[in-house]
Write a protein that holds these residues in place. Structure first.
Motif, short mmCIF file in Angstrom:
data_model
loop_
_atom_site.label_atom_id
_atom_site.label_comp_id
_atom_site.label_asym_id
_atom_site.label_seq_id
_atom_site.Cartn_x
_atom_site.Cartn_y
_atom_site.Cartn_z
N ASN A 73 -3.41 16.13 2.47
CA ASN A 73 -1.70 16.66 2.88
C ASN A 73 -1.14 16.71 1.14
O ASN A 73 0.73 15.97 1.22
CB ASN A 73 -0.86 15.22 3.29
N HIS A 74 -1.53 16.83 0.17
CA HIS A 74 -0.92 16.79 -0.92
C HIS A 74 -1.94 17.94 -2.26
O HIS A 74 -3.07 17.70 -1.43
CB HIS A 74 -1.16 14.97 -2.12
N ILE A 75 -1.20 18.14 -2.86
CA ILE A 75 -1.88 18.37 -4.04
C ILE A 75 -0.60 18.10 -5.49
O ILE A 75 0.21 18.22 -5.80
CB ILE A 75 -1.77 19.88 -4.51
N PHE A 76 -1.09 17.00 -6.00
CA PHE A 76 -0.34 16.69 -7.72
C PHE A 76 -0.24 15.58 -6.47
O PHE A 76 0.04 14.95 -5.31
CB PHE A 76 -0.28 17.57 -8.68
N LYS A 77 1.89 15.42 -6.47
CA LYS A 77 2.37 15.33 -6.20
C LYS A 77 3.70 16.20 -4.78
O LYS A 77 4.31 15.21 -4.51
CB LYS A 77 3.66 14.84 -7.13
N LYS A 78 2.98 17.33 -5.19
CA LYS A 78 3.31 18.32 -3.67
C LYS A 78 3.04 18.10 -2.47
O LYS A 78 1.93 17.53 -2.41
CB LYS A 78 3.21 19.85 -4.22
N ARG A 79 3.47 17.43 -1.42
CA ARG A 79 3.59 17.21 0.20
C ARG A 79 3.76 18.73 0.39
O ARG A 79 4.82 19.03 0.28
CB ARG A 79 4.44 16.25 0.42
N PHE A 80 2.96 19.14 1.37
CA PHE A 80 3.56 19.88 2.22
C PHE A 80 4.19 20.17 3.71
O PHE A 80 4.97 20.93 3.90
CB PHE A 80 2.27 20.10 2.83
N ASN A 81 4.38 18.53 3.70
CA ASN A 81 5.04 18.61 5.38
C ASN A 81 5.06 16.86 5.43
O ASN A 81 4.30 15.91 4.48
CB ASN A 81 4.53 19.05 6.47
N GLU A 82 6.37 16.31 6.15
CA GLU A 82 6.13 15.07 6.50
C GLU A 82 5.32 14.16 7.00
O GLU A 82 5.40 12.98 6.71
CB GLU A 82 7.45 14.92 7.12
N GLU A 83 3.97 14.80 6.93
CA GLU A 83 2.99 14.39 8.18
C GLU A 83 2.49 13.12 7.36
O GLU A 83 2.27 13.81 5.53
CB GLU A 83 2.49 14.98 8.75
N PRO A 84 2.51 12.27 7.28
CA PRO A 84 1.34 11.21 6.43
C PRO A 84 0.65 11.22 6.48
O PRO A 84 -0.77 11.64 7.22
CB PRO A 84 1.24 9.90 6.73
N SER A 85 -0.91 11.52 5.29
CA SER A 85 -2.02 11.99 5.21
C SER A 85 -2.89 10.41 5.82
O SER A 85 -2.13 9.25 5.53
CB SER A 85 -2.24 11.64 3.58
N PRO A 86 -4.21 10.86 6.29
CA PRO A 86 -4.52 9.23 6.72
C PRO A 86 -4.95 8.59 5.65
O PRO A 86 -4.52 7.18 6.08
CB PRO A 86 -6.28 9.72 6.33
N LEU A 87 -5.36 9.14 4.24
CA LEU A 87 -5.34 7.75 2.79
C LEU A 87 -4.16 7.01 3.14
O LEU A 87 -3.28 5.80 2.81
CB LEU A 87 -5.16 8.34 1.77
N GLU A 88 -2.72 7.57 3.08
CA GLU A 88 -0.96 7.15 3.24
C GLU A 88 -0.92 6.15 4.34
O GLU A 88 -0.52 4.65 3.82
CB GLU A 88 -0.18 7.63 2.71
N VAL A 89 -1.54 6.84 5.08
CA VAL A 89 -1.87 5.28 7.04
C VAL A 89 -2.82 4.13 6.59
O VAL A 89 -2.45 3.21 6.80
CB VAL A 89 -2.16 6.34 8.31
N GLU A 90 -4.09 4.23 5.29
CA GLU A 90 -4.96 2.89 5.96
C GLU A 90 -4.11 2.54 4.79
O GLU A 90 -4.01 1.16 4.22
CB GLU A 90 -5.94 4.07 4.40
N MET A 91 -3.43 3.16 3.61
CA MET A 91 -3.09 2.35 2.70
C MET A 91 -1.50 1.28 2.90
O MET A 91 -1.35 0.18 2.85
CB MET A 91 -2.00 3.31 1.52
N PHE A 92 -0.38 2.17 3.95
CA PHE A 92 0.11 1.38 4.68
C PHE A 92 -0.22 -0.18 5.96
O PHE A 92 0.24 -0.71 5.98
CB PHE A 92 1.03 2.32 5.89
N ASN A 93 -1.19 0.58 6.73
CA ASN A 93 -1.54 -1.03 6.92
C ASN A 93 -2.18 -2.16 6.14
O ASN A 93 -2.50 -3.35 6.39
CB ASN A 93 -2.71 0.35 7.91
N TYR A 94 -3.49 -1.53 4.47
CA TYR A 94 -3.66 -2.36 4.13
C TYR A 94 -2.23 -3.16 2.96
O TYR A 94 -2.43 -4.53 3.55
CB TYR A 94 -4.37 -2.15 2.52
N GLN A 95 -1.04 -2.31 3.03
CA GLN A 95 -0.21 -3.18 2.48
C GLN A 95 0.78 -4.47 3.51
O GLN A 95 1.10 -4.98 3.50
CB GLN A 95 1.45 -1.87 2.07
#
Length: 203
Positions: A162-184
């Motif tokens: 769901n990213h290309i550089f800093k551009k996000r296509f929609n508001e849905e979090p990517s799997p990587l963001e979810v994993e980073m959130f859980n780790y945090q």
């Protein structure tokens, strides 16, 4: 009418070294007293070098300090029971050589992983068989399938994250963001337990 103050601790804040924490820095407060602005300026904790990178302020100790300072006021804590205080450190300048080496390592590692996966599932034979089904001709290198497949693989990874550089296509979090959130979340829980003054005292 009983004078009552409600406090909700912020979950995490970042401050400069040797910062003097005030109540407004660590909590949102509201109530039915006239001196809320004065209460906001109440000094709570002085950051020192002993705190290193992080400090945890426990809500129970905060209530104890507030009751001692204002015995006639009733305080009620809602929300989180601890706040994590991160102490900012001077950021080092990015080393271009190290950054390039890490980028190359990740790039080569990702390419090797994809190639090994394709080898394990015999992707070349699958594409040859697919080309034969579509065209009726047997070819060793079905480029009409391999080239679109390569572009589709890259496009699929972009859509997946769901990213290309800093551009996000929609508001849905990517799997990587979810994993980073859980780790945090896990890291914050660890800090709350191991850096809490009450927990250290019980241990």
């Amino acid at each position: 009418m009983e004078e009552k103050i409600y406090l909700r601790l912020k979950k995490k804040i970042a401050v400069n070294p040797n910062h003097l924490l005030k109540l407004s820095d660590i909590a949102y407060i509201t109530g039915n007293i006239s001196g809320l602005s004065r209460l906001n300026e109440l000094e709570i904790y002085q950051i020192t070098d002993k705190d290193k990178n992080v400090s945890v302020i426990d809500g129970f100790l905060l209530l104890k300090q507030l009751i001692h300072a204002y015995p006639a006021i009733t305080f009620e804590l809602i929300g989180p029971n601890q706040i994590i205080v991160e102490i900012k450190k001077q950021t080092k300048k990015v080393n271009i050589i190290v950054l390039t080496a890490i980028w190359l390592l990740l790039c080569v590692g990702s390419a090797m992983a994809i190639m090994n996966f394709h080898y394990d599932v015999s992707m070349e034979q699958v594409q040859q068989s697919l080309a034969y089904l579509l065209t009726g001709e047997r070819v060793n290198k079905p480029l009409l399938i391999q080239i679109p497949y390569s572009f589709g693989l890259g496009l699929g990874m972009v859509l997946f994250f769901n990213h290309i550089f800093k551009k996000r296509f929609n508001e849905e979090p990517s799997p990587l963001e979810v994993e980073m959130f859980n780790y945090q979340q896990d890291l914050d829980n660890y800090l709350i337990y191991h850096e809490n003054v009450i927990t250290k005292r019980d241990d």
